[in-house]
Design a protein around this motif. Structure first.
Motif, short mmCIF file in Angstrom:
data_model
loop_
_atom_site.label_atom_id
_atom_site.label_comp_id
_atom_site.label_asym_id
_atom_site.label_seq_id
_atom_site.Cartn_x
_atom_site.Cartn_y
_atom_site.Cartn_z
N LYS A 188 -54.61 -80.68 -141.57
CA LYS A 188 -53.59 -80.67 -140.51
C LYS A 188 -52.23 -81.04 -141.10
CE LYS A 188 -55.73 -80.85 -136.13
NZ LYS A 188 -57.06 -81.25 -135.79
N ARG A 201 -50.85 -78.03 -142.84
CA ARG A 201 -50.35 -77.02 -141.90
C ARG A 201 -49.07 -77.49 -141.23
NH1 ARG A 201 -56.04 -75.79 -138.93
NH2 ARG A 201 -57.01 -74.62 -140.61
N ARG A 248 -60.75 -88.45 -132.60
CA ARG A 248 -61.30 -87.18 -132.14
C ARG A 248 -62.76 -87.08 -132.53
NH1 ARG A 248 -60.81 -82.21 -134.98
NH2 ARG A 248 -61.48 -80.48 -133.68
N TRP A 267 -65.90 -86.85 -129.90
CA TRP A 267 -66.83 -85.73 -130.03
C TRP A 267 -68.25 -86.25 -130.17
CZ3 TRP A 267 -68.96 -81.43 -129.40
CH2 TRP A 267 -69.67 -80.72 -130.37
N TRP A 280 -69.35 -89.14 -129.12
CA TRP A 280 -69.69 -89.78 -127.85
C TRP A 280 -70.17 -88.72 -126.85
CZ3 TRP A 280 -68.34 -89.82 -122.70
CH2 TRP A 280 -68.57 -91.00 -121.99
N VAL A 281 -69.43 -87.61 -126.77
CA VAL A 281 -69.80 -86.55 -125.84
C VAL A 281 -71.14 -85.95 -126.23
CG1 VAL A 281 -69.17 -84.24 -125.00
CG2 VAL A 281 -67.43 -86.02 -125.21
N ARG A 289 -57.46 -66.50 -138.96
CA ARG A 289 -57.27 -66.41 -137.52
C ARG A 289 -57.29 -64.94 -137.10
NH1 ARG A 289 -53.88 -70.79 -138.96
NH2 ARG A 289 -54.43 -72.66 -137.84
N ASP A 331 -58.89 -74.88 -134.47
CA ASP A 331 -59.59 -76.07 -134.95
C ASP A 331 -59.29 -77.29 -134.09
OD1 ASP A 331 -59.07 -75.12 -138.39
OD2 ASP A 331 -60.63 -74.62 -136.99
N ASP A 332 -58.29 -77.22 -133.22
CA ASP A 332 -57.92 -78.38 -132.43
C ASP A 332 -58.90 -78.61 -131.31
OD1 ASP A 332 -54.31 -78.07 -132.63
OD2 ASP A 332 -55.76 -79.14 -133.85
N GLY A 333 -59.06 -79.88 -130.93
CA GLY A 333 -59.81 -80.18 -129.72
C GLY A 333 -61.30 -79.98 -129.87
N LEU A 334 -61.99 -80.32 -128.81
CA LEU A 334 -63.43 -80.16 -128.79
C LEU A 334 -63.78 -78.68 -128.66
CD1 LEU A 334 -64.20 -83.03 -126.29
CD2 LEU A 334 -64.68 -83.06 -128.72
N PRO A 335 -65.01 -78.33 -129.02
CA PRO A 335 -65.46 -76.96 -128.74
C PRO A 335 -65.33 -76.67 -127.25
CG PRO A 335 -66.99 -78.09 -130.18
CD PRO A 335 -65.98 -79.11 -129.74
N TYR A 376 -67.59 -77.96 -124.56
CA TYR A 376 -67.65 -79.39 -124.33
C TYR A 376 -66.40 -79.94 -123.66
CZ TYR A 376 -71.98 -80.02 -126.88
OH TYR A 376 -73.29 -79.97 -127.26
N ILE A 400 -67.06 -80.64 -120.01
CA ILE A 400 -67.99 -81.76 -119.85
C ILE A 400 -67.30 -83.06 -120.22
CG2 ILE A 400 -70.16 -82.74 -120.62
CD1 ILE A 400 -71.05 -79.95 -121.40
N SER A 401 -66.49 -83.04 -121.28
CA SER A 401 -65.86 -84.27 -121.73
C SER A 401 -64.94 -84.83 -120.65
CB SER A 401 -65.08 -84.06 -123.03
OG SER A 401 -63.93 -83.31 -122.79
N ASP A 402 -64.27 -83.96 -119.93
CA ASP A 402 -63.38 -84.43 -118.87
C ASP A 402 -64.18 -85.15 -117.80
OD1 ASP A 402 -60.98 -81.70 -118.97
OD2 ASP A 402 -61.10 -83.59 -120.04
N LEU A 439 -67.25 -86.57 -118.24
CA LEU A 439 -67.93 -87.74 -118.78
C LEU A 439 -66.96 -88.84 -119.15
CD1 LEU A 439 -70.55 -85.98 -121.05
CD2 LEU A 439 -70.93 -87.07 -118.87
N LEU A 440 -65.74 -88.48 -119.49
CA LEU A 440 -64.78 -89.48 -119.96
C LEU A 440 -63.85 -89.93 -118.86
CD1 LEU A 440 -63.98 -87.88 -123.42
CD2 LEU A 440 -65.37 -89.87 -122.97
N GLU A 455 -63.05 -93.62 -118.97
CA GLU A 455 -62.69 -94.25 -120.27
C GLU A 455 -61.34 -94.96 -120.21
OE1 GLU A 455 -61.61 -91.91 -123.78
OE2 GLU A 455 -63.47 -92.60 -124.60
#
Lengths: 188, 128
Positions: free
Chosen positions: A59, A62, A87, A91, A93-94, B47, B110-114, B117, B120-122, B124-125, B128
């Protein structure tokens, strides 16, 4: 026109080569510390630590074009690393809540850290149980040796907030890891 | 004894038992090689959706210049399609393909969760 294109292409190649060399030098200078810091932030998982450090360097590579020189490059990089560690933890945790406990990792061929593995796991769990701000403050200042100001710059939090996080984190860990506190008996 | 002194002793003990092993020379070499490979891969070729979007834009221009006639059952001339878009390319009309590419969010894959998920993360979290 052809001469201009050739000269321009050469100039671009020279700039690219210089940047690549600079980046490689930056990686060499910070690689070990980045992996070690990630290791402490993600709970002693060596494979995850390397992944987090890789992602952070990627990152940074980039984002170099958008890096503002009003901050130190290393501060900027370690902020990326801390965010990547968070992050990863999020991840994990989820995944644990959706798919159940993570399977045990196969035997890691890397050298084992020194010390008692059971104690190391207890420390990892205790540090991991801290809220994010306290965990990062404790790891950055007490384990990684950053100053309070550096930790504040890396995490983007105010100096007073870092001090508060540090005080609370240390208090909680002293309760959870009382056997590591040489003064635990004296205060009772 | 001051609190600061007490903290120092405790912190030293924690640090002594929670220290990562130093990287070996082979680990460093492997790390650097993997990183170099990934940074070199980080051009347009990493990409494919950028290339697909560019082709879709050209197809849109071609379509508009041809008078807007929608061909029936003609194969869509997509040069670079990643595996996620292959099914769409097989069945979609040119208009559907262009709309689909236009609605693709442009961001770092590549950013963030897949994607599966994120929702789901929103949920489940939330606490938090």
């Amino acid at each position: 026109m052809q001469a201009f294109v050739t000269n321009f292409d050469d100039a671009v190649r020279n700039v690219d080569a210089a940047r690549a060399e600079e980046f490689a030098a930056f990686v060499t200078a910070h690689r070990d510390r980045a992996v070690g810091m990630a290791w402490r932030l993600v709970g002693g998982d060596a494979a995850a630590a390397e992944d987090v450090a890789q992602e952070a360097f990627l990152k940074a590579h980039r984002g170099l074009a958008s890096f503002r020189a009003d901050a130190k490059l290393s501060t900027w990089f370690y902020r990326i690393l801390v965010n990547e560690a968070q992050r990863h933890l999020r991840w994990r945790w989820v995944r644990q809540r959706v798919a159940g406990e993570m399977p045990e990792h196969p035997a890691d061929p890397r050298p084992e850290p020194i010390g008692d593995p059971a104690l190391r796991d207890r420390i990892a769990k205790s540090v991991g149980a801290l809220p994010r701000g306290q965990r990062e403050a404790f790891v950055l200042v007490h384990l990684e040796g950053f100053t309070l100001s550096e930790a504040a710059a890396i995490t983007g939090r105010a100096l007073g907030t870092i001090k508060s996080h540090l005080h609370r984190a240390t208090g909680k860990l002293r309760e959870a890891l009382a056997d590591l506190d040489p003064n635990a008996g004296a205060t009772q | 004894m001051s609190d600061r002194h007490d903290d120092d002793a405790f912190v030293r003990n924690v640090a002594a038992h929670y220290t990562p092993p130093p990287m070996t020379a082979s680990q460093r070499t492997r790390f650097d090689a993997r990183l170099e490979e990934r940074t070199q891969r980080g051009g347009l070729g990493a990409r494919p959706w950028i290339a697909a979007a560019a082709v879709a834009a050209v197809a849109a221009l071609f379509f508009l210049q041809s008078g807007g006639v929608a061909p029936v059952n003609q194969p869509t001339p997509i040069a670079h399609v990643d595996e996620n878009d292959a099914a769409l390319a097989e069945s979609a009309t040119p208009e559907e393909w262009i709309v689909a590419m236009g609605s693709t969010s442009i961001g770092d894959a590549d950013d963030g969760l897949p994607v599966d998920y994120v929702a789901i993360s929103d949920l489940l979290l939330a606490g938090e």
